[in-house]
Design a protein around this motif. Structure first.
Motif, PDB file in Angstrom:
ATOM      1  N   ASP A   5    -101.741  -9.370  -6.596  1.00  0.00           N
ATOM      2  CA  ASP A   5    -103.032  -9.015  -7.161  1.00  0.00           C
ATOM      3  C   ASP A   5    -104.065  -9.092  -6.036  1.00  0.00           C
ATOM      4  OD1 ASP A   5    -103.759 -11.703  -6.805  1.00  0.00           O
ATOM      5  OD2 ASP A   5    -103.622 -12.203  -8.927  1.00  0.00           O
ATOM      6  N   ALA A   6    -105.340  -8.968  -6.381  1.00  0.00           N
ATOM      7  CA  ALA A   6    -106.382  -8.898  -5.360  1.00  0.00           C
ATOM      8  C   ALA A   6    -106.369 -10.099  -4.421  1.00  0.00           C
ATOM      9  CB  ALA A   6    -107.757  -8.772  -6.021  1.00  0.00           C
TER      10      ALA A   6
ATOM     11  N   GLN B   3    -114.672 -13.248  -4.611  1.00  0.00           N
ATOM     12  CA  GLN B   3    -115.102 -12.078  -5.385  1.00  0.00           C
ATOM     13  C   GLN B   3    -114.547 -10.779  -4.790  1.00  0.00           C
ATOM     14  OE1 GLN B   3    -119.330 -12.076  -6.574  1.00  0.00           O
ATOM     15  NE2 GLN B   3    -119.494 -14.132  -5.679  1.00  0.00           N
ATOM     16  N   LEU B   4    -113.241 -10.720  -4.682  1.00  0.00           N
ATOM     17  CA  LEU B   4    -112.566  -9.563  -4.096  1.00  0.00           C
ATOM     18  C   LEU B   4    -112.016  -8.664  -5.196  1.00  0.00           C
ATOM     19  CD1 LEU B   4    -111.500  -8.080  -1.589  1.00  0.00           C
ATOM     20  CD2 LEU B   4    -109.505  -9.600  -1.654  1.00  0.00           C
ATOM     21  N   SER B   5    -112.435  -7.411  -5.219  1.00  0.00           N
ATOM     22  CA  SER B   5    -111.973  -6.477  -6.246  1.00  0.00           C
ATOM     23  C   SER B   5    -110.576  -5.960  -5.920  1.00  0.00           C
ATOM     24  CB  SER B   5    -112.941  -5.291  -6.352  1.00  0.00           C
ATOM     25  OG  SER B   5    -112.856  -4.482  -5.186  1.00  0.00           O
ATOM     26  N   GLU B   6    -109.913  -5.427  -6.940  1.00  0.00           N
ATOM     27  CA  GLU B   6    -108.591  -4.844  -6.729  1.00  0.00           C
ATOM     28  C   GLU B   6    -108.664  -3.673  -5.757  1.00  0.00           C
ATOM     29  OE1 GLU B   6    -105.496  -5.520  -7.770  1.00  0.00           O
ATOM     30  OE2 GLU B   6    -106.030  -7.318  -8.909  1.00  0.00           O
TER      31      GLU B   6
ATOM     32  N   HIS C 194    -103.043 -15.005   1.149  1.00  0.00           N
ATOM     33  CA  HIS C 194    -104.306 -14.798   0.445  1.00  0.00           C
ATOM     34  C   HIS C 194    -105.350 -14.239   1.403  1.00  0.00           C
ATOM     35  CE1 HIS C 194    -102.640 -17.262  -2.775  1.00  0.00           C
ATOM     36  NE2 HIS C 194    -102.402 -18.205  -1.892  1.00  0.00           N
ATOM     37  N   PRO C 195    -105.997 -13.122   1.072  1.00  0.00           N
ATOM     38  CA  PRO C 195    -107.152 -12.680   1.861  1.00  0.00           C
ATOM     39  C   PRO C 195    -108.261 -13.737   1.754  1.00  0.00           C
ATOM     40  CG  PRO C 195    -106.409 -10.975   0.325  1.00  0.00           C
ATOM     41  CD  PRO C 195    -105.719 -12.240  -0.073  1.00  0.00           C
TER      42      PRO C 195
END
Length: 370
Positions: free
Chosen positions: A167-168, A139-142, A119-120
């Motif tokens: 996913d993101a 709040q990380l966008s794709e 996970h980032p």
């Protein structure tokens, strides 16, 4: 003859009506309140259906959980429920979700290979230690996630440990040689001293070295500069956990899993049509089901007890009251509730017969007995 036919039809209709769902298991991570505040929080709740469900039971038990497993109780419990790991109370409790989650994202893990969830994250330097924020608040966008993923990918490929995109917030890494690495779940480590939860094992140093490479790679990257300009926290690291060796196929019981308010890795464990659980459709489906509703996790971890109370009140209307009604009219044979916090879980089972135990007063006291 007509009377016999009417009687036969009535009997068949009654049998069809009684062929409701045999058992529903509803797991609610962090439904047990913080011990120091439990009394005051319970007084603020108006949840008569929940009180009935946990007061009039056929069985009820409170389980303590050993935090040295580097997991939260509901994570270890779910892994066992999906036949991925030993019982949550055992010394071998684990959360080997990576390969199953990959399949949920349409990826094809190679049987025999070992995969990790990645996970980032945002990691802060406080006065005393490093601390990682709750993943749900990143709040990380794709688009940003894809950019950071492609930037890091060659470093992983160069080690023979390729990255895969889910996913993101959910990536995967293959690392067959890292079978010794003991990792903590991100929800265990979030808002804690990270020194206590970093990966351990023979390959821990190699893991930290790779983490440092990625941190330097992302430092002051345009994606992070743009995030800072928008008032968002930078993505300056990743978290590794959930490893397992991929099998040829997923356990059959995973087909019974439904989820709600779940992060990407958890949603991926359920079939696409079962990633937004609804009590009416589940009960109407007449198949036994396991539901994990994760809507209480974020406010509990943030100690936002006002939101936690509001979420639990919403559960009363959307879940507890309909489930109690389904028990009473026979559409649901048995309901099992698994309510947890960081240190253990409450396991209650109730039924139509148990709800007739009128001598047991409706109370929420079991939520405070932890």
């Amino acid at each position: 003859m007509q009377r016999k036919n009417i009687a036969r039809f009535s009997h068949q209709a009654t049998m069809a009506y009684n062929l409701g769902m045999n058992q529903l298991t509803l797991a609610l991570p962090f439904a047990l309140p913080h011990a120091a505040l439990a009394g005051d929080l319970i007084k603020a709740l108006q949840t008569p259906a929940l009180a009935a469900l946990i007061s009039r039971t056929s069985s009820s038990s409170l389980h303590e959980f050993d935090g040295t497993t580097r997991l939260l109780p509901h994570e270890a419990w779910l892994a066992h429920a999906l036949e991925l790991a030993p019982p949550a109370a055992s010394d071998d409790a684990a959360a080997p979700f990576a390969a199953a989650a990959m399949r949920g994202f349409g990826l094809a893990p190679e049987p025999g290979a070992r995969y990790f969830l990645i996970h980032p994250v945002h990691i802060e330097i406080t006065r005393k230690h490093l601390m990682m924020d709750d993943l749900r608040q990143l709040q990380l966008s794709e688009a940003d996630s894809r950019t950071l993923f492609e930037l890091a990918r060659p470093y992983f490929d160069g080690l023979g440990q390729p990255l895969y995109y889910g996913d993101a917030h959910t990536w995967f890494m293959r690392a067959d040689a890292w079978s010794d690495l003991r990792c903590a779940s991100p929800d265990v480590a979030a808002s804690q001293n990270l020194a206590d939860w970093m990966p351990e094992g023979e390959h821990a140093r190699a893991s930290r070295r790779l983490q440092n490479e990625v941190q330097m790679l992302w430092h002051e990257h345009p994606v992070n500069q743009a995030r800072e300009a928008r008032g968002l926290k930078t993505v300056n690291g990743y978290w590794l956990w959930g490893a397992n060796e991929a099998k040829a196929s997923a356990p059959a019981c995973a087909h019974a899993l439904h989820v709600s308010f779940a992060p990407g890795w958890l949603s991926a464990l359920a079939e696409p049509s079962r990633r937004d659980a609804d009590p009416a459709s589940i009960i109407g489906g007449q198949a036994d089901a396991l539901v994990v509703h994760a809507g209480l996790v974020e406010p509990a971890m943030a100690q936002d007890w006002g939101t936690w109370l509001a979420q639990l009140q919403a559960l009363e209307q959307l879940w507890f009251a309909p489930l109690l009604a389904a028990l009473k009219d026979g559409r649901l044979g048995q309901l099992r509730l698994v309510l947890s916090h960081r240190d253990g879980w409450l396991d209650c089972t109730t039924s139509k017969h148990a709800q007739r135990k009128f001598w047991r007063a409706h109370t929420l006291n079991k939520l405070t007995s932890s």
